[in-house]
Design a protein around this motif. Structure first.
Motif, PDB file in Angstrom:
ATOM      1  N   VAL A  12      30.200   4.363 -17.138  1.00  0.00           N
ATOM      2  CA  VAL A  12      30.059   4.819 -18.561  1.00  0.00           C
ATOM      3  C   VAL A  12      28.803   6.076 -18.350  1.00  0.00           C
ATOM      4  O   VAL A  12      28.137   6.027 -17.717  1.00  0.00           O
ATOM      5  CB  VAL A  12      29.176   3.925 -19.653  1.00  0.00           C
ATOM      6  N   ASP A  13      29.378   6.961 -19.057  1.00  0.00           N
ATOM      7  CA  ASP A  13      28.257   8.146 -19.179  1.00  0.00           C
ATOM      8  C   ASP A  13      28.052   8.234 -20.754  1.00  0.00           C
ATOM      9  O   ASP A  13      28.978   8.592 -21.455  1.00  0.00           O
ATOM     10  CB  ASP A  13      29.021   9.765 -18.772  1.00  0.00           C
ATOM     11  N   LEU A  14      26.743   8.042 -20.844  1.00  0.00           N
ATOM     12  CA  LEU A  14      26.474   7.767 -22.420  1.00  0.00           C
ATOM     13  C   LEU A  14      25.521   8.935 -22.851  1.00  0.00           C
ATOM     14  O   LEU A  14      24.472   9.174 -22.251  1.00  0.00           O
ATOM     15  CB  LEU A  14      25.687   6.404 -22.493  1.00  0.00           C
ATOM     16  N   SER A  15      25.855   9.532 -23.741  1.00  0.00           N
ATOM     17  CA  SER A  15      24.994  10.663 -24.666  1.00  0.00           C
ATOM     18  C   SER A  15      24.871  10.237 -26.041  1.00  0.00           C
ATOM     19  O   SER A  15      25.587  10.675 -26.812  1.00  0.00           O
ATOM     20  CB  SER A  15      25.659  11.987 -24.599  1.00  0.00           C
ATOM     21  N   ASP A  16      23.956   9.495 -26.278  1.00  0.00           N
ATOM     22  CA  ASP A  16      23.578   8.996 -27.820  1.00  0.00           C
ATOM     23  C   ASP A  16      22.485  10.149 -28.355  1.00  0.00           C
ATOM     24  O   ASP A  16      21.557   9.524 -28.303  1.00  0.00           O
ATOM     25  CB  ASP A  16      23.087   7.727 -27.731  1.00  0.00           C
ATOM     26  N   VAL A  17      22.869  11.193 -28.900  1.00  0.00           N
ATOM     27  CA  VAL A  17      22.001  12.155 -29.295  1.00  0.00           C
ATOM     28  C   VAL A  17      21.307  11.723 -30.447  1.00  0.00           C
ATOM     29  O   VAL A  17      20.256  12.188 -30.426  1.00  0.00           O
ATOM     30  CB  VAL A  17      22.948  13.589 -29.594  1.00  0.00           C
ATOM     31  N   ASP A  18      21.994  10.998 -31.436  1.00  0.00           N
ATOM     32  CA  ASP A  18      21.309  10.402 -32.482  1.00  0.00           C
ATOM     33  C   ASP A  18      19.865   9.747 -32.252  1.00  0.00           C
ATOM     34  O   ASP A  18      19.056   9.458 -32.925  1.00  0.00           O
ATOM     35  CB  ASP A  18      22.422   9.445 -33.265  1.00  0.00           C
ATOM     36  N   ARG A  19      20.093   8.804 -31.086  1.00  0.00           N
ATOM     37  CA  ARG A  19      18.953   8.155 -30.700  1.00  0.00           C
ATOM     38  C   ARG A  19      18.347   8.640 -29.317  1.00  0.00           C
ATOM     39  O   ARG A  19      17.201   8.093 -29.135  1.00  0.00           O
ATOM     40  CB  ARG A  19      19.273   6.755 -30.252  1.00  0.00           C
ATOM     41  N   VAL A  21      19.227   8.856 -26.229  1.00  0.00           N
ATOM     42  CA  VAL A  21      19.440   8.214 -25.066  1.00  0.00           C
ATOM     43  C   VAL A  21      20.661   8.595 -24.345  1.00  0.00           C
ATOM     44  O   VAL A  21      21.772   9.013 -24.792  1.00  0.00           O
ATOM     45  CB  VAL A  21      19.911   6.633 -25.584  1.00  0.00           C
ATOM     46  N   TYR A  22      20.064   9.090 -22.999  1.00  0.00           N
ATOM     47  CA  TYR A  22      21.208   9.788 -22.059  1.00  0.00           C
ATOM     48  C   TYR A  22      21.183   8.819 -21.001  1.00  0.00           C
ATOM     49  O   TYR A  22      20.205   8.766 -20.138  1.00  0.00           O
ATOM     50  CB  TYR A  22      20.790  10.906 -21.752  1.00  0.00           C
ATOM     51  N   GLU A  23      22.200   8.333 -20.338  1.00  0.00           N
ATOM     52  CA  GLU A  23      22.408   7.158 -19.223  1.00  0.00           C
ATOM     53  C   GLU A  23      23.686   7.151 -18.566  1.00  0.00           C
ATOM     54  O   GLU A  23      24.931   7.341 -19.431  1.00  0.00           O
ATOM     55  CB  GLU A  23      22.075   5.667 -19.783  1.00  0.00           C
ATOM     56  N   SER A  24      23.830   6.991 -17.316  1.00  0.00           N
ATOM     57  CA  SER A  24      24.714   6.713 -16.537  1.00  0.00           C
ATOM     58  C   SER A  24      24.931   5.261 -15.949  1.00  0.00           C
ATOM     59  O   SER A  24      23.846   5.113 -15.464  1.00  0.00           O
ATOM     60  CB  SER A  24      25.320   7.618 -15.725  1.00  0.00           C
ATOM     61  N   PHE A  25      25.813   4.391 -16.288  1.00  0.00           N
ATOM     62  CA  PHE A  25      25.747   2.963 -15.820  1.00  0.00           C
ATOM     63  C   PHE A  25      27.200   2.550 -15.393  1.00  0.00           C
ATOM     64  O   PHE A  25      28.074   2.968 -16.081  1.00  0.00           O
ATOM     65  CB  PHE A  25      25.047   2.215 -16.676  1.00  0.00           C
ATOM     66  N   SER A  26      27.283   1.422 -14.872  1.00  0.00           N
ATOM     67  CA  SER A  26      28.206   0.643 -14.666  1.00  0.00           C
ATOM     68  C   SER A  26      28.298  -0.843 -15.174  1.00  0.00           C
ATOM     69  O   SER A  26      27.283  -1.358 -15.301  1.00  0.00           O
ATOM     70  CB  SER A  26      28.827   0.471 -13.069  1.00  0.00           C
ATOM     71  N   LEU A  27      29.419  -0.967 -15.847  1.00  0.00           N
ATOM     72  CA  LEU A  27      29.510  -2.174 -16.599  1.00  0.00           C
ATOM     73  C   LEU A  27      30.642  -3.070 -16.239  1.00  0.00           C
ATOM     74  O   LEU A  27      31.608  -2.455 -16.072  1.00  0.00           O
ATOM     75  CB  LEU A  27      29.553  -1.869 -18.142  1.00  0.00           C
ATOM     76  N   ARG A  28      30.431  -4.303 -16.123  1.00  0.00           N
ATOM     77  CA  ARG A  28      31.385  -5.303 -15.728  1.00  0.00           C
ATOM     78  C   ARG A  28      31.522  -6.047 -17.264  1.00  0.00           C
ATOM     79  O   ARG A  28      30.644  -6.899 -17.509  1.00  0.00           O
ATOM     80  CB  ARG A  28      31.440  -5.879 -14.721  1.00  0.00           C
ATOM     81  N   ALA A  29      32.858  -6.283 -17.485  1.00  0.00           N
ATOM     82  CA  ALA A  29      33.081  -7.125 -18.959  1.00  0.00           C
ATOM     83  C   ALA A  29      34.112  -8.230 -18.552  1.00  0.00           C
ATOM     84  O   ALA A  29      35.187  -7.650 -18.280  1.00  0.00           O
ATOM     85  CB  ALA A  29      33.498  -6.279 -20.109  1.00  0.00           C
ATOM     86  N   ARG A  43      33.090  -4.790 -28.354  1.00  0.00           N
ATOM     87  CA  ARG A  43      31.870  -5.323 -27.513  1.00  0.00           C
ATOM     88  C   ARG A  43      31.208  -4.259 -26.511  1.00  0.00           C
ATOM     89  O   ARG A  43      30.027  -4.218 -26.467  1.00  0.00           O
ATOM     90  CB  ARG A  43      32.293  -6.471 -26.672  1.00  0.00           C
ATOM     91  N   VAL A  44      32.058  -3.620 -25.816  1.00  0.00           N
ATOM     92  CA  VAL A  44      31.847  -2.596 -24.809  1.00  0.00           C
ATOM     93  C   VAL A  44      30.966  -1.404 -25.694  1.00  0.00           C
ATOM     94  O   VAL A  44      29.924  -0.954 -25.367  1.00  0.00           O
ATOM     95  CB  VAL A  44      32.535  -2.155 -24.027  1.00  0.00           C
ATOM     96  N   LEU A  45      31.674  -0.892 -26.622  1.00  0.00           N
ATOM     97  CA  LEU A  45      31.182   0.137 -27.487  1.00  0.00           C
ATOM     98  C   LEU A  45      29.714  -0.268 -28.098  1.00  0.00           C
ATOM     99  O   LEU A  45      28.943   0.609 -28.093  1.00  0.00           O
ATOM    100  CB  LEU A  45      32.045   0.649 -28.481  1.00  0.00           C
ATOM    101  N   ALA A  46      29.645  -1.763 -28.445  1.00  0.00           N
ATOM    102  CA  ALA A  46      28.562  -1.985 -29.064  1.00  0.00           C
ATOM    103  C   ALA A  46      27.498  -1.920 -28.075  1.00  0.00           C
ATOM    104  O   ALA A  46      26.077  -1.572 -28.330  1.00  0.00           O
ATOM    105  CB  ALA A  46      28.429  -3.333 -29.547  1.00  0.00           C
ATOM    106  N   TYR A  47      27.689  -2.370 -26.894  1.00  0.00           N
ATOM    107  CA  TYR A  47      26.966  -2.429 -25.566  1.00  0.00           C
ATOM    108  C   TYR A  47      26.306  -0.803 -25.643  1.00  0.00           C
ATOM    109  O   TYR A  47      25.138  -0.710 -25.325  1.00  0.00           O
ATOM    110  CB  TYR A  47      27.393  -2.813 -24.583  1.00  0.00           C
ATOM    111  N   CYS A  48      27.005   0.211 -25.452  1.00  0.00           N
ATOM    112  CA  CYS A  48      26.747   1.530 -25.227  1.00  0.00           C
ATOM    113  C   CYS A  48      26.052   2.098 -26.455  1.00  0.00           C
ATOM    114  O   CYS A  48      24.913   2.515 -26.285  1.00  0.00           O
ATOM    115  CB  CYS A  48      28.162   2.479 -25.065  1.00  0.00           C
ATOM    116  N   LEU A  49      26.408   1.823 -27.724  1.00  0.00           N
ATOM    117  CA  LEU A  49      25.587   2.456 -28.577  1.00  0.00           C
ATOM    118  C   LEU A  49      24.327   1.580 -29.280  1.00  0.00           C
ATOM    119  O   LEU A  49      23.485   2.270 -29.892  1.00  0.00           O
ATOM    120  CB  LEU A  49      26.476   2.305 -30.045  1.00  0.00           C
ATOM    121  N   GLU A  50      24.352   0.611 -28.364  1.00  0.00           N
ATOM    122  CA  GLU A  50      22.783  -0.444 -28.815  1.00  0.00           C
ATOM    123  C   GLU A  50      21.939  -0.223 -27.570  1.00  0.00           C
ATOM    124  O   GLU A  50      20.897  -0.849 -27.342  1.00  0.00           O
ATOM    125  CB  GLU A  50      23.021  -1.510 -29.141  1.00  0.00           C
ATOM    126  N   PHE A  51      22.534   0.566 -26.397  1.00  0.00           N
ATOM    127  CA  PHE A  51      21.860   0.536 -25.003  1.00  0.00           C
ATOM    128  C   PHE A  51      20.548   0.773 -25.141  1.00  0.00           C
ATOM    129  O   PHE A  51      19.849   1.773 -25.737  1.00  0.00           O
ATOM    130  CB  PHE A  51      22.613   1.667 -24.131  1.00  0.00           C
TER     131      PHE A  51
END
Length: 180
Positions: A12-19, A21-29, A43-51
């Protein structure tokens, strides 16, 4: 890991401009056999958007004591209780009592989900946030879902932009109180 579960990995490459939060991470679901791909993706999107520090998937649908996703502080206390889909009112009641914040991410019609809770006893229901996506958005993204995924998630001004499997998707990120 649940027996018979299918493991999906997400780089995941996450850019949550609204909060901010800028992160890159690996996630196993792990997707339990009774879990739909739409539920997994939500569930994965919730994880990202609440990271945040302390975020984790729970043990899955086999546990009744924890939500699908949660955030713990440094002491181990649950600060954010994150449910997926259409949880029953008793789970929201429990989550609202245990955590500072309770939020539900649904891949279903949010009006129908909220109607399930009408008139039910839920601790501080007016504080619970119900988040959803444009109709059909999750189903379109599921079509690009694989076992190994490179996922780019951007949240800007209440809009969600995804890149998955070489395809681009976007949706408004809708938010409303769970009741009221």
């Amino acid at each position: 890991m649940a027996a018979g579960a299918t493991i999906h990995t997400f780089d995941v490459d996450l850019s949550d401009v609204d909060r901010g939060v800028y992160e890159s991470f690996s996630l196993r679901a792990a997707r339990h056999p009774s879990e739909t791909e739409a539920f997994l993706l939500t569930r994965v999107l919730a994880y990202c958007l609440e990271f945040a520090d302390g975020i984790a998937f729970s043990e899955g649908i086999s546990t009744k004591e924890e939500p699908a996703v949660l955030v713990r502080d440094a002491t181990g206390a649950i600060t954010t209780w994150i449910e997926i889909g259409a949880p029953d009112a008793s789970r929201l009641h429990t989550g609202s009592k245990q955590a500072e914040r309770t939020v539900v991410y649904t891949h279903r019609d949010p009006d129908k989900v909220a109607a399930l809770w009408a008139g039910k006893r839920i601790h501080e229901a007016e504080r619970i946030e119900l988040r959803s996506f444009d109709p059909g958005f999750i189903e379109r993204v599921v079509g690009a879902l694989g076992r190994r995924n490179a996922l780019t998630v951007s949240a800007v001004e209440g809009r969600l932009y995804l890149e998955l499997g070489g395809e681009s998707f976007d949706s408004e990120l809708l938010s409303r109180p769970a009741q009221g």
